[in-house]
Design a protein around this motif. Structure first.
Motif, PDB file in Angstrom:
ATOM      1  N   VAL A  28     -15.667  32.987  14.090  1.00  0.00           N
ATOM      2  CA  VAL A  28     -16.704  32.612  14.566  1.00  0.00           C
ATOM      3  C   VAL A  28     -16.922  31.879  15.157  1.00  0.00           C
ATOM      4  O   VAL A  28     -16.575  30.951  14.932  1.00  0.00           O
ATOM      5  CB  VAL A  28     -17.587  33.216  13.064  1.00  0.00           C
ATOM      6  N   PRO A  29     -18.189  32.062  16.196  1.00  0.00           N
ATOM      7  CA  PRO A  29     -18.420  30.320  16.945  1.00  0.00           C
ATOM      8  C   PRO A  29     -19.486  29.879  16.119  1.00  0.00           C
ATOM      9  O   PRO A  29     -20.126  31.004  15.790  1.00  0.00           O
ATOM     10  CB  PRO A  29     -19.291  32.235  18.063  1.00  0.00           C
ATOM     11  N   ASP A  30     -19.172  28.698  16.121  1.00  0.00           N
ATOM     12  CA  ASP A  30     -20.129  27.815  15.276  1.00  0.00           C
ATOM     13  C   ASP A  30     -19.929  26.792  16.357  1.00  0.00           C
ATOM     14  O   ASP A  30     -19.586  25.591  16.353  1.00  0.00           O
ATOM     15  CB  ASP A  30     -19.540  27.502  13.571  1.00  0.00           C
ATOM     16  N   GLU A  31     -21.467  26.146  16.639  1.00  0.00           N
ATOM     17  CA  GLU A  31     -21.449  24.918  17.391  1.00  0.00           C
ATOM     18  C   GLU A  31     -21.364  23.844  16.289  1.00  0.00           C
ATOM     19  O   GLU A  31     -21.568  22.361  16.195  1.00  0.00           O
ATOM     20  CB  GLU A  31     -23.175  25.057  17.557  1.00  0.00           C
ATOM     21  N   ARG A  32     -22.089  24.413  14.923  1.00  0.00           N
ATOM     22  CA  ARG A  32     -21.719  22.893  13.989  1.00  0.00           C
ATOM     23  C   ARG A  32     -20.252  22.635  13.275  1.00  0.00           C
ATOM     24  O   ARG A  32     -19.514  21.497  13.166  1.00  0.00           O
ATOM     25  CB  ARG A  32     -22.538  23.219  12.143  1.00  0.00           C
ATOM     26  N   LEU A  33     -19.539  23.264  13.981  1.00  0.00           N
ATOM     27  CA  LEU A  33     -17.778  23.391  13.580  1.00  0.00           C
ATOM     28  C   LEU A  33     -17.523  22.093  14.894  1.00  0.00           C
ATOM     29  O   LEU A  33     -16.461  21.245  14.451  1.00  0.00           O
ATOM     30  CB  LEU A  33     -17.129  24.258  14.166  1.00  0.00           C
ATOM     31  N   ASP A  34     -18.038  22.683  15.752  1.00  0.00           N
ATOM     32  CA  ASP A  34     -18.482  21.611  17.316  1.00  0.00           C
ATOM     33  C   ASP A  34     -18.301  20.205  17.538  1.00  0.00           C
ATOM     34  O   ASP A  34     -17.856  19.717  17.123  1.00  0.00           O
ATOM     35  CB  ASP A  34     -18.507  22.463  18.120  1.00  0.00           C
ATOM     36  N   PHE A  35     -19.625  20.964  16.319  1.00  0.00           N
ATOM     37  CA  PHE A  35     -20.255  19.095  16.438  1.00  0.00           C
ATOM     38  C   PHE A  35     -19.644  18.394  14.993  1.00  0.00           C
ATOM     39  O   PHE A  35     -19.110  17.349  15.630  1.00  0.00           O
ATOM     40  CB  PHE A  35     -21.639  19.049  15.515  1.00  0.00           C
ATOM     41  N   LEU A  36     -18.974  18.791  14.053  1.00  0.00           N
ATOM     42  CA  LEU A  36     -18.587  18.169  13.272  1.00  0.00           C
ATOM     43  C   LEU A  36     -16.994  17.237  13.076  1.00  0.00           C
ATOM     44  O   LEU A  36     -16.563  16.545  13.540  1.00  0.00           O
ATOM     45  CB  LEU A  36     -17.739  19.392  11.704  1.00  0.00           C
ATOM     46  N   ASN A  37     -16.157  18.392  14.612  1.00  0.00           N
ATOM     47  CA  ASN A  37     -15.027  17.936  14.716  1.00  0.00           C
ATOM     48  C   ASN A  37     -14.730  17.131  16.066  1.00  0.00           C
ATOM     49  O   ASN A  37     -13.808  16.212  16.077  1.00  0.00           O
ATOM     50  CB  ASN A  37     -14.102  18.974  15.462  1.00  0.00           C
ATOM     51  N   LYS A  38     -15.905  16.815  17.430  1.00  0.00           N
ATOM     52  CA  LYS A  38     -16.032  15.869  18.318  1.00  0.00           C
ATOM     53  C   LYS A  38     -16.414  14.257  16.781  1.00  0.00           C
ATOM     54  O   LYS A  38     -16.175  13.936  17.125  1.00  0.00           O
ATOM     55  CB  LYS A  38     -17.534  15.912  18.598  1.00  0.00           C
ATOM     56  N   LEU A  39     -17.112  14.364  15.754  1.00  0.00           N
ATOM     57  CA  LEU A  39     -17.475  13.540  14.625  1.00  0.00           C
ATOM     58  C   LEU A  39     -16.605  12.419  13.727  1.00  0.00           C
ATOM     59  O   LEU A  39     -16.116  11.910  13.904  1.00  0.00           O
ATOM     60  CB  LEU A  39     -18.960  13.510  13.825  1.00  0.00           C
ATOM     61  N   VAL A  40     -15.729  13.664  13.557  1.00  0.00           N
ATOM     62  CA  VAL A  40     -14.343  13.313  12.504  1.00  0.00           C
ATOM     63  C   VAL A  40     -13.338  13.168  13.077  1.00  0.00           C
ATOM     64  O   VAL A  40     -12.260  12.722  12.828  1.00  0.00           O
ATOM     65  CB  VAL A  40     -14.409  14.756  11.144  1.00  0.00           C
ATOM     66  N   ASN A  41     -13.047  14.174  14.164  1.00  0.00           N
ATOM     67  CA  ASN A  41     -11.867  13.695  15.102  1.00  0.00           C
ATOM     68  C   ASN A  41     -10.516  14.435  14.492  1.00  0.00           C
ATOM     69  O   ASN A  41      -9.271  13.296  13.862  1.00  0.00           O
ATOM     70  CB  ASN A  41     -11.548  12.650  15.684  1.00  0.00           C
ATOM     71  N   PRO A  42     -10.448  15.390  13.623  1.00  0.00           N
ATOM     72  CA  PRO A  42      -9.016  15.425  13.150  1.00  0.00           C
ATOM     73  C   PRO A  42      -8.061  16.004  13.526  1.00  0.00           C
ATOM     74  O   PRO A  42      -8.403  16.333  14.429  1.00  0.00           O
ATOM     75  CB  PRO A  42      -9.949  17.146  11.837  1.00  0.00           C
TER      76      PRO A  42
END
Length: 364
Positions: free
Chosen positions: A44-58
């Motif tokens: 499911v495409p979700d911009e919020r997940l992209d944002f969290l990825n950039k912020l947290v860098n897991p």
């Protein structure tokens, strides 16, 4: 929870399924190309997940998924078993929502089972088959109830009234989802029947490339025809979606979409619509090892949401530490959210909201 793609043969179902799942269902220009349903698990495409990825860098990112089923093309007589109809109808019964693909483009090279393009006639063909099957289900239930109702059983009498209302609507070629019921009656009497025309539906108008951005006259006819139904219409050029799928880079896809007046692929909109149609929503867990989107039904409690991660989380639930996505986005880190006092502690009665970022505390 899964959504089934239905439609007449050769309307673009399997091509659409291939675009959504990248699982290459055989897609040929003749009826009954798809007989066994193909099942795909789609991110499911979700911009919020992209944002969290950039912020947290897991270390890894795991998106939410939705299950899509490509069901073979229905034809007239399916309710009587024509053209492998019984199999198709049972496949539809097993899904939780319907993505109904309608052909809304002209192309002499692609055969139409009824020779001419008419999305309203196509919709009515499938509606009729599903309505006939529903009528059969309701009549069987009615026969079982009549004796009990005559004996004075109030519950049976009430259910019989509901069944008569459904039969009357089906006789007028109206789908059950368009009938107004008191919510308690729908939950108590209608849902248990698992009627095919009561399932939530999204009408997907498959158009040509020239109509991808604004639709066409066929689409307008569909919108008029479904005005009484509680559903939406999505315009999609399936042939273009297949072309977009072949492009390697984000830049190439973006330029391609720009050229035809679109901001995002239609398949992205469709996946999100299917997710909403199934009454699903997302919450997130975010840490250095993993940022993950979890799928839950709308209205799920905090313990139920915890149980999606592991049953022990639900059994031993103590509390949920919750950050609203908008707060996380505005403040930029968990530390800053803490400093601003924006982490909420919620108990068992909390209803999880779409986009919540949650840490669960539990003890087993």
């Amino acid at each position: 929870m899964k959504a089934g793609i239905v439609g007449l043969p050769n309307v673009g179902k399997s091509t659409l399924f291939n675009c959504l799942s990248n699982a290459k269902a055989q897609s040929a220009n003749f009826p009954f190309c798809t007989i066994e349903p193909n099942i795909g698990v789609v991110n499911v495409p979700d911009e919020r997940l992209d944002f969290l990825n950039k912020l947290v860098n897991p270390e890894k990112v795991i998106p939410a998924t939705v299950e899509i089923v490509d069901i073979a093309g229905l034809v007239k007589g399916a309710s009587k078993g024509e053209g492998l109809g019984n199999q198709f109808l049972s496949n539809i019964r097993e899904t939780d929502a319907i993505l109904h693909v309608l052909r809304c483009f002209d192309d002499d090279n692609i055969v139409h089972v009824d020779s001419t393009v008419d999305p309203i006639r196509d919709k009515e063909t499938i509606d009729m088959e599903l309505q006939l099957k529903d009528m059969e289900t309701v009549e069987k239930r009615k026969e079982k109830l009549i004796r009990t109702a005559k004996a004075g059983n109030k519950e049976a009498q009430k259910e019989l009234e509901i069944l008569k209302k459904i039969i009357s609507s089906l006789e007028r070629a109206e789908n059950v989802r368009s009938i107004d019921f008191i919510e308690d009656d729908r939950t108590t009497y209608v849902k248990s029947l698992q009627l095919l025309t009561d399932k939530p539906v999204l009408y997907v108008c498959n158009v040509s490339e020239n109509s991808a951005a604004k639709g066409n006259a066929y689409v307008e006819k569909v919108k008029t025809a479904i005005a009484k139904e509680k559903c939406e219409v999505l315009v999609l050029a399936v042939s273009i979606e297949a072309d977009i799928n072949e492009l390697e880079s984000y830049e190439e896809r973006h330029l391609f979409l720009e050229d035809i007046g679109l901001t995002e692929p239609g398949s992205t909109k469709l996946i999100r619509s299917a997710y909403n149609l199934l009454s699903l929503q997302t919450y997130f867990t975010a840490g250095e090892k993993e940022v993950r989107a979890w799928t839950i039904p709308i209205g799920a409690s905090a313990p139920q949401a915890a149980g999606v991660i592991h049953s022990d989380f639900e059994k031993g639930f103590i509390r949920a530490e919750v950050i609203a996505y908008t707060d996380y986005q505005a403040l930029g880190s968990e530390q800053k959210v803490k400093e601003a006092g924006k982490i909420r502690v919620e108990g068992k009665g909390y209803t999880v909201q779409d986009g919540d970022i949650i840490h669960f505390r539990f003890n087993v």
